[in-house]
Design a protein around this motif. Sequence first.
Motif, PDB file in Angstrom:
ATOM      1  N   LYS A 148       0.810  -1.268  -0.056  1.00  0.00           N
ATOM      2  CA  LYS A 148      -0.038   0.120  -0.081  1.00  0.00           C
ATOM      3  C   LYS A 148       0.911   1.274   0.058  1.00  0.00           C
ATOM      4  O   LYS A 148       1.839   1.473   0.484  1.00  0.00           O
ATOM      5  N   ARG A 152      -0.858   4.123   4.173  1.00  0.00           N
ATOM      6  CA  ARG A 152      -2.157   3.303   4.362  1.00  0.00           C
ATOM      7  C   ARG A 152      -1.676   2.156   5.101  1.00  0.00           C
ATOM      8  O   ARG A 152      -0.758   1.386   4.722  1.00  0.00           O
ATOM      9  N   GLY A 153      -2.320   1.864   6.446  1.00  0.00           N
ATOM     10  CA  GLY A 153      -2.161   0.710   7.232  1.00  0.00           C
ATOM     11  C   GLY A 153      -0.810   0.866   7.954  1.00  0.00           C
ATOM     12  O   GLY A 153      -0.171  -0.293   8.725  1.00  0.00           O
ATOM     13  N   LYS A 172      -6.002  -5.370   7.901  1.00  0.00           N
ATOM     14  CA  LYS A 172      -7.222  -4.715   7.511  1.00  0.00           C
ATOM     15  C   LYS A 172      -6.774  -3.643   6.220  1.00  0.00           C
ATOM     16  O   LYS A 172      -7.559  -3.677   5.202  1.00  0.00           O
ATOM     17  N   ASN A 173      -5.383  -3.416   6.062  1.00  0.00           N
ATOM     18  CA  ASN A 173      -4.958  -2.861   4.919  1.00  0.00           C
ATOM     19  C   ASN A 173      -4.125  -3.320   3.998  1.00  0.00           C
ATOM     20  O   ASN A 173      -3.216  -2.592   3.419  1.00  0.00           O
ATOM     21  N   THR A 174      -4.281  -4.325   3.741  1.00  0.00           N
ATOM     22  CA  THR A 174      -3.152  -5.475   3.257  1.00  0.00           C
ATOM     23  C   THR A 174      -3.982  -6.646   2.189  1.00  0.00           C
ATOM     24  O   THR A 174      -4.774  -7.117   3.107  1.00  0.00           O
TER      25      THR A 174
END
Length: 406
Positions: A148, A152-153, A172-174
Motif C-alpha cells: 500500500k 495506508r496501514g 485490514k489494509n493489505t
Amino acid sequence: MPKKTIMILGAGPEQVEAIDIAKNLGLKVIAVDGNPNAEGLEIAHIGLAEDIKDVNRMIEIGRTYEIDGVMTHAVEIPQIVAKVAKSLNLPGLEPEVAERATNKLKRIECFKENGIPCANFESANNLEEAIEKSEKIGFPCVFKPLDKAGARGVIKINSLKEVKNAYEHVLKNTEKNIILIEEYLEGKEISTESIVYNGDIHHIGIGDRNYDRKGFEPFFVQDGGQIPAKLSHELTKNLKNEIESAIKAIGINWGVAKGDFLIEPDGKIKIIEMAARTSGGRFCSIRVPLSNGINLIKLLVLISVGEEVNLDELKPKFSRYVADRFILPEPGKIVSIDGLDDAMKLEGIYNIYLDKELIIGNEIGIFTDNTCRKGQIIAVGNTYEESVNKAEKAVNLIKINTRGGK
C-alpha cells in the motif's frame, strides 16, 4: 485522428492531470478505473470502468484498442503497468524490477543487500512473530503493509501491549499475509522525483515533507511540504548520490523513480522508499512544475508511447519556492465551511483543491493515513519562508467546523 494511443490506468482527480496532458499532446487516451464515477473516465476519449489490478483484462483492453503505450500516475501499480507493457511489447520496466520497487519487503531487502543505509527491519507472518520481531527491533517501531501507498496501514508501536491492535490494523489494509516491521527513524523527511532516460538519471525535484501538525499518532499523516528543500549544498550532493544508488540497486533503468528519504540529526541519510511511479499529492504534477518548470508527467507520457524527449525539457527553467498545506478537519459531522473565498483571494495562492466529500452534513472520520486528507492549498513565494507563510495563512483561514466527533 491522433497518431498514437495511450492507456492510463486510474482516472481519479490526480490522474485527470495526466489524461489532460496526454490529450494536449495529441494522443488518444484510453482511461481505466474501477470506479465508474471517476471523473477521468468522462474526459478521456474512451473511459472504461474496469479493475485496473486485473492484469489479464488490462492486457486484453490494450490489445483491443491497439495501444502504443501504458502508464499510471500516482497509483501504486507499477507492476501491473510493467506486465501490460511487457505482454504488448511496449516501452516500460521489466516486471520483476517493478515488483521489487513496489513490494516494501523486497525493496528494503534490496537496499540492505546493496549497502544502502535504511532502517533495521524484520517481517512477520502472524501475531506471534509480530510480537517476537517487534521486541527484536525494539520500541518504538513501525508496522507496514507490503502493498500500500500513502501511509495506508502504517502504524507506530510504542510498547508490546500495542502490538496486537497494530498488527490487526495492518491486516485490514493489505492483501498480503506478511507485514514489515521497521525501526522508528527520526529526522527531516525528503521527497524526491527522478526520471531515467537513455540510461541517465535526471533529478527532477527535491522537496521537504512537513509533519508539524500533531495529534495523528500512532498514524502518519503528512500535512504539507515545501520545494525546493532547504538543504546545504553538501547534503544535496550526498542525497543525489543516495538517490542514484537506490535507483540502480532496484534496477530502475527506464521511467520515473519516486524516493522518500530521512536525514537524521547528525546528517546521515537513510532511505525510506524508492518507487517506480510518480508522486501523489500533486508533488510531481503541480508543485515541481511551479517550482522549476519541469513537467515530469509530460515526459512520462512521451516515453511511454516511444517518443523521444528533448533533453532541454529535463532541465530547470527557473527556481521558485512552493509550499502546500493540507486541509485536515477535526472528526465529526460537518456543520459549516467558512473562509474558502478569503483564502483563495490571498496573494500567492496558486489553487485550493477540495475533496468531494467536503460537504456540510458529511462525516469526517479520524485521520489514519494520507488518503484521508480533505483538501490542499498550494502557494508560491519568492523565498522558502514566504511560500510557507502564505500556505499556512490560507489553511488557517479555512474553518471546517464539525460536531459529534470521537
